[in-house]
Write a protein that holds these residues in place. Structure first.
Motif, PDB file in Angstrom:
ATOM      1  N   ASN A 105      -0.817  11.909   1.601  1.00  0.00           N
ATOM      2  CA  ASN A 105      -1.327  10.551   1.399  1.00  0.00           C
ATOM      3  C   ASN A 105      -0.286   9.497   1.804  1.00  0.00           C
TER       4      ASN A 105
ATOM      5  N   PHE B 188      -7.213  12.176  -6.769  1.00  0.00           N
ATOM      6  CA  PHE B 188      -5.921  11.719  -7.279  1.00  0.00           C
ATOM      7  C   PHE B 188      -5.808  11.701  -8.802  1.00  0.00           C
TER       8      PHE B 188
ATOM      9  N   GLN C 207       0.837  -1.216   0.000  1.00  0.00           N
ATOM     10  CA  GLN C 207       0.000   0.000   0.000  1.00  0.00           C
ATOM     11  C   GLN C 207       0.865   1.256   0.000  1.00  0.00           C
TER      12      GLN C 207
ATOM     13  N   GLY D 108      -8.256   3.964   3.020  1.00  0.00           N
ATOM     14  CA  GLY D 108      -7.319   3.598   1.939  1.00  0.00           C
ATOM     15  C   GLY D 108      -6.726   2.222   2.183  1.00  0.00           C
TER      16      GLY D 108
ATOM     17  N   ASN E  92     -14.537   2.687  -8.944  1.00  0.00           N
ATOM     18  CA  ASN E  92     -13.521   3.683  -9.294  1.00  0.00           C
ATOM     19  C   ASN E  92     -13.809   4.202 -10.715  1.00  0.00           C
TER      20      ASN E  92
ATOM     21  N   GLN F 263     -15.258   2.533  -0.701  1.00  0.00           N
ATOM     22  CA  GLN F 263     -13.931   3.154  -0.655  1.00  0.00           C
ATOM     23  C   GLN F 263     -13.738   4.094  -1.848  1.00  0.00           C
ATOM     24  N   GLN F 264     -14.375   3.752  -2.972  1.00  0.00           N
ATOM     25  CA  GLN F 264     -14.267   4.600  -4.164  1.00  0.00           C
ATOM     26  C   GLN F 264     -15.355   5.663  -4.231  1.00  0.00           C
TER      27      GLN F 264
ATOM     28  N   ILE G 297       1.827   7.241  -6.609  1.00  0.00           N
ATOM     29  CA  ILE G 297       0.959   8.388  -6.910  1.00  0.00           C
ATOM     30  C   ILE G 297       1.747   9.690  -6.720  1.00  0.00           C
TER      31      ILE G 297
ATOM     32  N   THR H 104       0.986   4.519  -2.759  1.00  0.00           N
ATOM     33  CA  THR H 104       0.906   5.960  -2.468  1.00  0.00           C
ATOM     34  C   THR H 104       2.192   6.669  -2.926  1.00  0.00           C
TER      35      THR H 104
ATOM     36  N   TRP I  68      -8.332  -2.835   2.108  1.00  0.00           N
ATOM     37  CA  TRP I  68      -7.568  -3.955   1.528  1.00  0.00           C
ATOM     38  C   TRP I  68      -7.178  -4.960   2.591  1.00  0.00           C
TER      39      TRP I  68
ATOM     40  N   ILE J 293     -12.360   9.468  -3.722  1.00  0.00           N
ATOM     41  CA  ILE J 293     -10.925   9.709  -3.519  1.00  0.00           C
ATOM     42  C   ILE J 293     -10.198   9.981  -4.836  1.00  0.00           C
ATOM     43  N   ASN J 294     -10.603   9.283  -5.891  1.00  0.00           N
ATOM     44  CA  ASN J 294      -9.837   9.459  -7.124  1.00  0.00           C
ATOM     45  C   ASN J 294     -10.304  10.650  -7.959  1.00  0.00           C
TER      46      ASN J 294
ATOM     47  N   ASN K 276     -14.311  -2.821  -6.543  1.00  0.00           N
ATOM     48  CA  ASN K 276     -13.575  -1.588  -6.252  1.00  0.00           C
ATOM     49  C   ASN K 276     -13.172  -0.884  -7.554  1.00  0.00           C
TER      50      ASN K 276
ATOM     51  N   PHE L 294      -8.828   9.593   4.755  1.00  0.00           N
ATOM     52  CA  PHE L 294      -8.864   8.437   3.844  1.00  0.00           C
ATOM     53  C   PHE L 294      -7.564   7.636   3.973  1.00  0.00           C
TER      54      PHE L 294
HETATM   55  C1  BGC Z   1      -7.381   2.958  -3.469  1.00  0.00           C
HETATM   56  C2  BGC Z   1      -7.010   3.687  -4.734  1.00  0.00           C
HETATM   57  C3  BGC Z   1      -6.540   5.089  -4.362  1.00  0.00           C
HETATM   58  C4  BGC Z   1      -5.393   4.989  -3.354  1.00  0.00           C
HETATM   59  C5  BGC Z   1      -4.983   6.354  -2.877  1.00  0.00           C
HETATM   60  C6  BGC Z   1      -6.172   2.889  -2.553  1.00  0.00           C
HETATM   61  O1  BGC Z   1      -6.461   2.184  -1.386  1.00  0.00           O
HETATM   62  O2  BGC Z   1      -7.834   1.652  -3.756  1.00  0.00           O
HETATM   63  O3  BGC Z   1      -8.091   3.756  -5.605  1.00  0.00           O
HETATM   64  O4  BGC Z   1      -6.086   5.773  -5.521  1.00  0.00           O
HETATM   65  O5  BGC Z   1      -5.785   4.218  -2.232  1.00  0.00           O
HETATM   66  O6  BGC Z   1      -3.875   6.250  -2.022  1.00  0.00           O
END
Ligand code: BGC
Length: 481
Positions: free
Chosen positions: A318, A290, A153, A392, A423, A281-282, A160, A157, A396, A286-287, A419, A387
């Motif tokens: 993040n 992002f 995870q 986030g 998204n 979560q979506q 990103i 991040t 998972w 959040i996106n 998910n 988040f």
């Molecule tokens: C999400 C992603 C998101 C990311 C952001 C993940 O847990 O599934 O869709 O872009 O977190 O850090």
């Protein structure tokens, strides 16, 4: 390639702290880095490519979101492919897809071939989203498996962040995302092309890491499996471990799609709980941050360079808050953290929504009069803070541990697909909705999903902290009461 992703299952007997296993895990996590990088890299390019190809808001949203359909396909097939071809080969395949997508998107002639390259990259992302945590959990000694899987995870991040930083630097060097950079090509094309570098690194690392012992046993290569177990994992008793692996493979062969079927719209209630959790979560949007933050901040009057810088800062937040989740997850429990996260996300989204209602002007002359500009900024970043520290990573974690053994692999895969599809829904609709119903209303909808997420967790999510995976009952909270 299924029940190996069981955090907490006891394998016992291994020596811990092996440098080679950490190196192999980090190499595999480069796939997760690319997952983050390739999904967010479009953020800085979207405005310029939209102007270049003269896209409507709907097609613009589709060009961003179409990759996510590829993700759903990649995530669904990755496990089966990895059982057939081996983990390493599937990782190399992922690297090739990432490479093709970076180069293809960078030199796209029309928006249609751009979409094709994005779908190809999306399949790579979907593959990485499954193979990276699976490989890590297969190779890691039990005692450090939790920490090593968290690397996944974190790598997303960091990916990103790297994409948004690279977008900002490329735009800054050229003078603007639409301005010419090197070889006569505009900056936005270079944003995609730069993704070729981590893709090549990933391909090379995938060739160098050892094959997973679990795959080797499945393929009947016990001698090689024993060698990897002894020299990489540090297992003092590889033969016993091979017997263990073989018996779990045997048990796994007896599970099938039938194990998740039930009477609630064709599936077991707990499977729906997983799908809805993954979807929520979506649906909190959040996106929309992002993938679109640069466009978002520009659309409320920030300069292009300020918008790029704001996006980079958000992505640093993040990364940093993901550490908080890693530290707190076993201390405070999944349920409590998710509930706190829902409240915090609601406050942040609500503040952003309220501010966006105060935008004045239209077209290129839109702005947020003070104090609303700063409130929007604080609100959006507060949302990301909550988040990143809760929903986030925790969704998972929960998807990996909330299902009983006999349904875990299918339930997890179907949750992941849910998910990616949600998204897709958020990403495809954001530009269109922002244009037609306004940013204030869009954020109000996301805030409403934060409220729903609170009540959903409160009534449906069982606490799994500290519980052995073997003790998961397959019941929802409601059914257990
Ligand atoms: C999400 C992603 C998101 C990311 C952001 C993940 O847990 O599934 O869709 O872009 O977190 O850090």
């Amino acid at each position: 390639m299924t029940d190996k992703a069981e955090p907490g299952a006891s394998h016992g007997g291994q020596r811990v702290g092996h440098g080679r296993v950490i190196a192999a895990s980090i190499s595999a996590a480069v796939g997760a880095f690319l997952f983050g990088f390739d999904s967010a890299v479009i953020n800085g390019a979207v405005d310029s490519l939209s102007a270049h190809f003269a896209l409507s808001s709907f097609v613009e949203g589709f060009a961003v979101a179409v990759a996510l359909l590829g993700c759903a396909v990649g995530a669904w097939y990755a496990g089966q492919l990895a059982d057939r071809l081996g983990r390493k080969r599937v990782m190399v395949l992922g690297a090739v897809l990432f490479l093709l997508s970076s180069i293809g998107s960078g030199i796209a002639f029309t928006v249609w071939d751009l979409m094709l390259w994005r779908i190809i990259g999306g399949i790579g992302i979907g593959i990485a989203s499954v193979i990276s945590p699976a490989y890590i959990s297969e190779i890691a000694p039990a005692k450090i498996r939790g920490a090593l899987t968290s690397v996944h995870q974190l790598a997303i991040t960091i990916g990103i962040f790297a994409a948004l930083l690279s977008d900002a630097l490329v735009a800054h060097t050229a003078g603007g995302a639409g301005d010419t950079l090197w070889l006569g090509a505009p900056a936005w094309r270079w944003m995609f092309l730069i993704g070729a570098i981590p893709a090549i690194v990933y391909g090379i690392l995938s060739l160098l890491i050892p094959e997973s012992p679990r795959y080797l046993v499945r393929a009947g290569k016990d001698i090689e499996a024993a060698r990897v177990l002894r020299s990489v994992v540090g297992d003092p008793d590889p033969d016993r471990k091979i017997v263990d692996i073989r018996s779990s493979l045997h048990q796994e062969a007896r599970t099938s799609f039938r194990d998740i079927k039930g009477h609630r719209f064709g599936l077991k209630p707990l499977v729906w709980v997983g799908i809805i959790l993954a979807g929520l979560q979506q649906l909190v949007g959040i996106n929309a941050i992002f993938y679109y933050s640069t466009t978002l901040w520009k659309s409320v009057g920030f300069s292009e360079s300020d918008s790029f810088i704001t996006s980079v800062i958000t992505s640093v937040i993040n990364v940093a808050l993901t550490f908080v989740a890693i530290i707190w997850v076993d201390k405070f429990g999944r349920r409590l953290l998710l509930l706190i996260g829902s409240c915090g996300m609601f406050v942040g989204l609500g503040a952003a929504s309220l501010s966006f209602f105060h935008a004045v002007g239209s077209g290129d002359n839109i702005s947020l009069p003070e104090p609303w500009g700063i409130i929007a900024l604080i609100g959006a970043n507060l949302f990301v803070i909550f988040f990143a520290a809760t929903w986030g990573p925790l969704v998972w974690v929960l998807l990996g541990e909330m299902f009983p053994n006999n349904m875990r692999s299918y339930a997890l895969a179907i949750g992941a697909v849910g998910n990616w599809l949600c998204n897709f829904l958020v990403s495809v609709s954001f530009p269109f909705l922002a244009q037609h119903i306004g940013l204030g209303t869009v954020y109000c909808v996301y805030a409403a999903f934060a409220v729903i997420s609170f009540f959903f967790v409160k009534s449906k999510i069982p606490e799994t902290t500290g519980a052995e995976l073997e003790h998961m009952t397959g019941k929802t909270l409601h059914e257990s009461n």
